[in-house]
Design a protein around this motif. Structure first.
Motif, PDB file in Angstrom:
ATOM      1  N   GLN A  78       0.829  -1.204   0.000  1.00  0.00           N
ATOM      2  CA  GLN A  78       0.000   0.000   0.000  1.00  0.00           C
ATOM      3  C   GLN A  78       0.864   1.254   0.000  1.00  0.00           C
ATOM      4  OE1 GLN A  78      -2.687  -0.243   3.315  1.00  0.00           O
ATOM      5  NE2 GLN A  78      -3.786  -2.016   2.509  1.00  0.00           N
ATOM      6  N   SER A  79       1.936   1.249   0.784  1.00  0.00           N
ATOM      7  CA  SER A  79       2.824   2.407   0.835  1.00  0.00           C
ATOM      8  C   SER A  79       3.485   2.649  -0.517  1.00  0.00           C
ATOM      9  CB  SER A  79       3.888   2.200   1.914  1.00  0.00           C
ATOM     10  OG  SER A  79       3.297   2.021   3.185  1.00  0.00           O
ATOM     11  N   ILE A  82       0.886   4.136  -2.890  1.00  0.00           N
ATOM     12  CA  ILE A  82       0.678   5.557  -2.586  1.00  0.00           C
ATOM     13  C   ILE A  82       1.869   6.385  -3.032  1.00  0.00           C
ATOM     14  CG2 ILE A  82       0.372   7.217  -0.706  1.00  0.00           C
ATOM     15  CD1 ILE A  82      -1.194   5.065   0.788  1.00  0.00           C
ATOM     16  N   PHE A  85       1.754   6.830  -6.798  1.00  0.00           N
ATOM     17  CA  PHE A  85       0.731   7.814  -7.168  1.00  0.00           C
ATOM     18  C   PHE A  85       1.212   9.236  -6.875  1.00  0.00           C
ATOM     19  CE2 PHE A  85      -2.917  10.413  -5.792  1.00  0.00           C
ATOM     20  CZ  PHE A  85      -3.634  10.441  -6.987  1.00  0.00           C
ATOM     21  N   LEU A  86       1.845   9.425  -5.720  1.00  0.00           N
ATOM     22  CA  LEU A  86       2.353  10.759  -5.381  1.00  0.00           C
ATOM     23  C   LEU A  86       3.468  11.179  -6.326  1.00  0.00           C
ATOM     24  CD1 LEU A  86       2.396  10.616  -1.473  1.00  0.00           C
ATOM     25  CD2 LEU A  86       0.789  11.837  -2.939  1.00  0.00           C
ATOM     26  N   LEU A 152      -3.007  17.286   1.390  1.00  0.00           N
ATOM     27  CA  LEU A 152      -2.160  16.250   1.991  1.00  0.00           C
ATOM     28  C   LEU A 152      -1.372  16.803   3.173  1.00  0.00           C
ATOM     29  CD1 LEU A 152      -0.944  13.396   1.926  1.00  0.00           C
ATOM     30  CD2 LEU A 152       0.750  14.249   0.279  1.00  0.00           C
ATOM     31  N   SER A 156      -1.724  15.469   6.888  1.00  0.00           N
ATOM     32  CA  SER A 156      -0.521  14.985   7.571  1.00  0.00           C
ATOM     33  C   SER A 156      -0.266  15.761   8.853  1.00  0.00           C
ATOM     34  CB  SER A 156       0.688  15.085   6.639  1.00  0.00           C
ATOM     35  OG  SER A 156       0.499  14.321   5.465  1.00  0.00           O
TER      36      SER A 156
END
Length: 332
Positions: A78-79, A82, A85-86, A152, A156
């Motif tokens: 998952q990391s 992500i 995508f970033l 984001l 965060s």
């Protein structure tokens, strides 16, 4: 993830070693004379009684870590998703701005170095067309991505204010409040509660120490009365197992796990990443919303002047009659 898999492999090795040691004890009855049986009868019975909690602790330790590597692997995947995508989101404004800057520079350079016909073809690249084809899409991309980055950053920041509590809440939702995973997470993050994995390993360590003590106590008499039973090999295996167990204990110690958590969460995500994200938003907005429109306007004005200059062809207008008389009067 690597530490979790190493510890899981250690749990499997502990289980195999326990079974092997019990079989070696049983071999004393089949390979050694009856005098050895009578001499070791009570000690073997007591040693087998001490191995029972060893086996229970090993099974408990293995069950606690059974699904942990797969869960950590899922988090890693998952990391990475992500992060990918970033990376695409952060790279898109850079590519859009680079295309616009290079395109505008190429148009101006072509107009400067070309002749009247070519510069006339460049007249379509005036500010309206240039803005519709290049500047406006790039500005929209920069604005959207900057908005995402700001969102984001806000998310965060709210996470970083209560990073430890949110981490524990996630562990509770994922594993349950009474699960071993939650107890491990709470112990490593806050230092509260017991570490069930280390508790099991402490039982295993005590049992291995008892077995080593038994071999050191009865090893010499067994070697004399029953040379077929290799005491040195059993002792060496126990010492090797004890050394490997100490490595696993060090991997699970809070002094090893918590620095990894602190570096990842507090230092990277809530530290350098936040500062770098802020500077990235500032530079993207500066290059996309200030510099790019200014460059487009300057390029459009420059194209206008170059087109008018090429149309006139650097020609001089003929002098009028009054200017001819004035020149004759001024001439000597």
């Amino acid at each position: 993830e690597l530490d979790a898999r190493t510890t899981q492999q250690m749990a499997e090795a502990l289980n195999i070693s326990g079974i092997s040691f019990v079989r070696n004890l049983d071999r004393l009855y089949s390979e050694c004379p009856s005098s050895t049986h009578q001499f070791l009868q009570s000690s073997i019975t007591g040693l087998k009684a001490q191995i029972v909690p060893y086996e229970v602790a090993v099974r408990s330790f293995s069950s606690r870590l059974h699904a942990l590597p797969e869960q950590l692997d899922g988090l890693v995947q998952q990391s990475r998703a992500i992060g990918t995508f970033l990376d695409w989101c952060l790279g898109l404004p850079t590519v859009a701005l680079a295309v616009c800057y290079v395109g505008i520079g190429s148009i101006v350079a072509s107009a400067e170095l070309s002749g009247p016909k070519c510069i006339q073809r460049c007249s379509c690249f005036q500010l309206p067309c240039l803005g519709a084809a290049c500047v406006v899409p790039a500005i929209l991309v920069v604005a959207l991505v900057s908005a995402m980055e700001l969102a984001l950053g806000v998310t965060s920041s709210s996470f970083c204010i209560r990073a430890d509590n949110i981490t524990l809440s996630y562990a509770e939702d994922a594993w349950g409040a009474g699960s071993d995973g939650f107890h491990l997470a709470r112990h490593y993050v806050t230092g509260q509660g017991q570490n069930p994995a280390l508790r099991d390993l402490s039982v295993v360590q005590a049992s291995i120490a008892s077995c080593i003590e038994w071999t050191e106590t009865y090893g010499e008499p067994i070697a004399k009365s029953c040379p077929r039973w290799d005491v040195s090999n059993v002792s060496n295996n126990l010492h090797t197992l004890q050394g490997s167990l100490l490595k696993s204990v060090r991997l699970l110690e809070p002094s090893h796990v918590y620095p990894i958590y602190r570096f990842t969460i507090h230092d990277v995500i809530c530290g350098t990443a936040m500062a770098e994200l802020g500077w990235l938003v500032i530079f993207q907005l500066l290059l996309g919303l200030v510099c790019l429109p200014a460059l487009a306007c300057s390029a459009s004005c420059l194209l206008d002047s170059l087109i008018s200059e090429r149309e006139r062809g650097y020609a001089f207008d003929p002098l009028g009659a009054e200017e001819d008389v004035h020149e004759d009067w001024l001439s000597p």
